[in-house]
Design a protein around this motif. Structure first.
Motif, PDB file in Angstrom:
ATOM      1  N   HIS A  73       0.876  -1.271  -0.072  1.00 46.69           N
ATOM      2  CA  HIS A  73       0.048   0.142  -0.130  1.00 46.69           C
ATOM      3  C   HIS A  73       1.049   1.250  -0.167  1.00 46.69           C
ATOM      4  CE1 HIS A  73      -3.815  -1.728   0.252  1.00 46.69           C
ATOM      5  NE2 HIS A  73      -3.337  -2.569   1.633  1.00 46.69           N
ATOM      6  N   GLN A  74       2.238   1.078   0.377  1.00 49.24           N
ATOM      7  CA  GLN A  74       3.063   2.299   0.410  1.00 49.24           C
ATOM      8  C   GLN A  74       3.232   2.877  -0.883  1.00 49.24           C
ATOM      9  OE1 GLN A  74       2.867   3.500   3.486  1.00 49.24           O
ATOM     10  NE2 GLN A  74       2.089   1.494   4.409  1.00 49.24           N
ATOM     11  N   GLU A  75       3.094   4.022  -0.997  1.00 53.37           N
ATOM     12  CA  GLU A  75       3.417   4.848  -2.678  1.00 53.37           C
ATOM     13  C   GLU A  75       2.883   4.065  -3.615  1.00 53.37           C
ATOM     14  OE1 GLU A  75       5.021   7.476  -2.730  1.00 53.37           O
ATOM     15  OE2 GLU A  75       5.625   7.367  -0.638  1.00 53.37           O
ATOM     16  N   TYR A  76       1.444   3.497  -3.429  1.00 51.95           N
ATOM     17  CA  TYR A  76       0.804   2.872  -4.232  1.00 51.95           C
ATOM     18  C   TYR A  76       0.404   3.458  -5.614  1.00 51.95           C
ATOM     19  CZ  TYR A  76      -2.753  -0.496  -5.857  1.00 51.95           C
ATOM     20  OH  TYR A  76      -3.163  -1.571  -6.558  1.00 51.95           O
ATOM     21  N   PHE A  77      -0.157   5.017  -5.369  1.00 53.38           N
ATOM     22  CA  PHE A  77      -0.216   5.625  -6.534  1.00 53.38           C
ATOM     23  C   PHE A  77       0.968   5.717  -7.380  1.00 53.38           C
ATOM     24  CE2 PHE A  77      -0.777   9.813  -9.104  1.00 53.38           C
ATOM     25  CZ  PHE A  77      -1.579   9.285  -9.897  1.00 53.38           C
ATOM     26  N   ALA A  78       2.147   6.338  -7.113  1.00 50.62           N
ATOM     27  CA  ALA A  78       3.318   6.120  -7.619  1.00 50.62           C
ATOM     28  C   ALA A  78       3.918   5.066  -8.261  1.00 50.62           C
ATOM     29  CB  ALA A  78       4.496   6.756  -6.522  1.00 50.62           C
ATOM     30  N   ASN A  79       3.483   3.795  -7.642  1.00 55.39           N
ATOM     31  CA  ASN A  79       3.641   2.649  -8.344  1.00 55.39           C
ATOM     32  C   ASN A  79       2.893   1.965  -9.076  1.00 55.39           C
ATOM     33  OD1 ASN A  79       6.416   2.473  -6.892  1.00 55.39           O
ATOM     34  ND2 ASN A  79       5.448   1.699  -5.062  1.00 55.39           N
ATOM     35  N   ASN A  80       1.641   2.513  -9.160  1.00 55.21           N
ATOM     36  CA  ASN A  80       0.729   1.768  -9.877  1.00 55.21           C
ATOM     37  C   ASN A  80      -0.353   2.961 -10.465  1.00 55.21           C
ATOM     38  OD1 ASN A  80       0.646  -1.294  -8.597  1.00 55.21           O
ATOM     39  ND2 ASN A  80       0.734   0.076  -6.985  1.00 55.21           N
ATOM     40  N   PRO A  81      -0.051   3.748 -11.366  1.00 62.70           N
ATOM     41  CA  PRO A  81      -0.623   4.738 -11.707  1.00 62.70           C
ATOM     42  C   PRO A  81      -1.742   4.510 -12.834  1.00 62.70           C
ATOM     43  CG  PRO A  81       1.736   4.813 -12.936  1.00 62.70           C
ATOM     44  CD  PRO A  81       1.569   3.926 -11.668  1.00 62.70           C
ATOM     45  N   ASN A  82      -1.460   3.491 -13.466  1.00 58.68           N
ATOM     46  CA  ASN A  82      -2.367   2.818 -14.302  1.00 58.68           C
ATOM     47  C   ASN A  82      -3.357   1.986 -13.963  1.00 58.68           C
ATOM     48  OD1 ASN A  82      -1.232   4.422 -16.458  1.00 58.68           O
ATOM     49  ND2 ASN A  82       0.412   2.883 -16.663  1.00 58.68           N
ATOM     50  N   GLN A  83      -3.336   1.434 -12.616  1.00 55.53           N
ATOM     51  CA  GLN A  83      -4.407   0.825 -11.968  1.00 55.53           C
ATOM     52  C   GLN A  83      -5.778   1.328 -12.238  1.00 55.53           C
ATOM     53  OE1 GLN A  83      -6.335   1.284  -9.128  1.00 55.53           O
ATOM     54  NE2 GLN A  83      -6.508  -0.973  -8.132  1.00 55.53           N
TER      55      GLN A  83
END
Length: 197
Positions: A163-173
């Motif tokens: 869950h940490q830095e989720y958006f940074a690591n999964n921008p296309n989710q």
């Protein structure tokens, strides 16, 4: 070698001076992926950790929290440099990136885990939060009353590593593209002069 030592020492001293007045804020404003993505970009913020607070379970997991049975809210614990940004300014962002008038809900995310909440770390934070809520009400910035909970932080539980830095690591989710991304864009427009360079 001497030059490298001097540069390294200078960097170390600079980093040390940045961290002199470190403080924490713990906020819940719906899904913690959104909150983390926004505060990661705010000038004066040193780190953001997604996690859980305000519940009764001593070992909360994401699935348990999502069930609504643990009493925890999804929150982010924000470590910031109080010489660069105040708690009041941290809250100005908080009010702008979620709807504090919907009880236990942010958009399609429904449940007590998505409640709007400020877990204060000091009496000063409690006072600032309550003053801002009163002021927002007096100025009628929202049609409906603020339902944000203001409560003391008893314990913060960091969320699972993925869950940490989720958006940074999964921008296309899909959730990131449809929900987190637009919130980050809104934040960037509103607080353009306060973004990290």
């Amino acid at each position: 070698m001497k030059r490298l030592f001097i540069i390294t020492t200078a960097v170390f001293l600079f980093m040390g001076s940045e961290a002199k007045n470190k403080k924490k804020a713990t906020l819940g404003a719906g899904c913690f992926w959104c909150v983390e993505a926004v505060y990661d970009e705010l000038q004066g913020v040193l780190s953001v950790v997604s996690g859980y607070a305000g519940g009764h379970d001593e070992t909360p997991t994401y699935n348990e929290v999502c069930s609504g049975n643990t009493g925890h809210a999804e929150v982010c614990q924000i470590t910031y440099d109080a010489d660069q940004i105040s708690f009041g300014e941290i809250l100005a962002v908080f009010w702008s990136v979620h709807d504090p008038t919907t009880l236990n809900r942010q958009g399609a995310d429904v449940g007590t885990q998505y409640r709007s909440v400020i877990f204060y770390h000091s009496e000063e934070q409690k006072r600032i939060a309550q003053e801002q809520i009163k002021l927002i009400g007096e100025q009628k910035l929202y049609t409906d009353p603020i339902v944000t909970e203001v409560a003391p932080l008893t314990k913060f539980y960091p969320a699972e590593a993925y869950h940490q830095e989720y958006f940074a690591n999964n921008p296309n989710q899909p959730y990131c593209r449809m929900v987190v991304g637009p919130k980050v864009e809104k934040f960037r427009k509103l607080f353009n002069d306060q973004l990290k360079k």
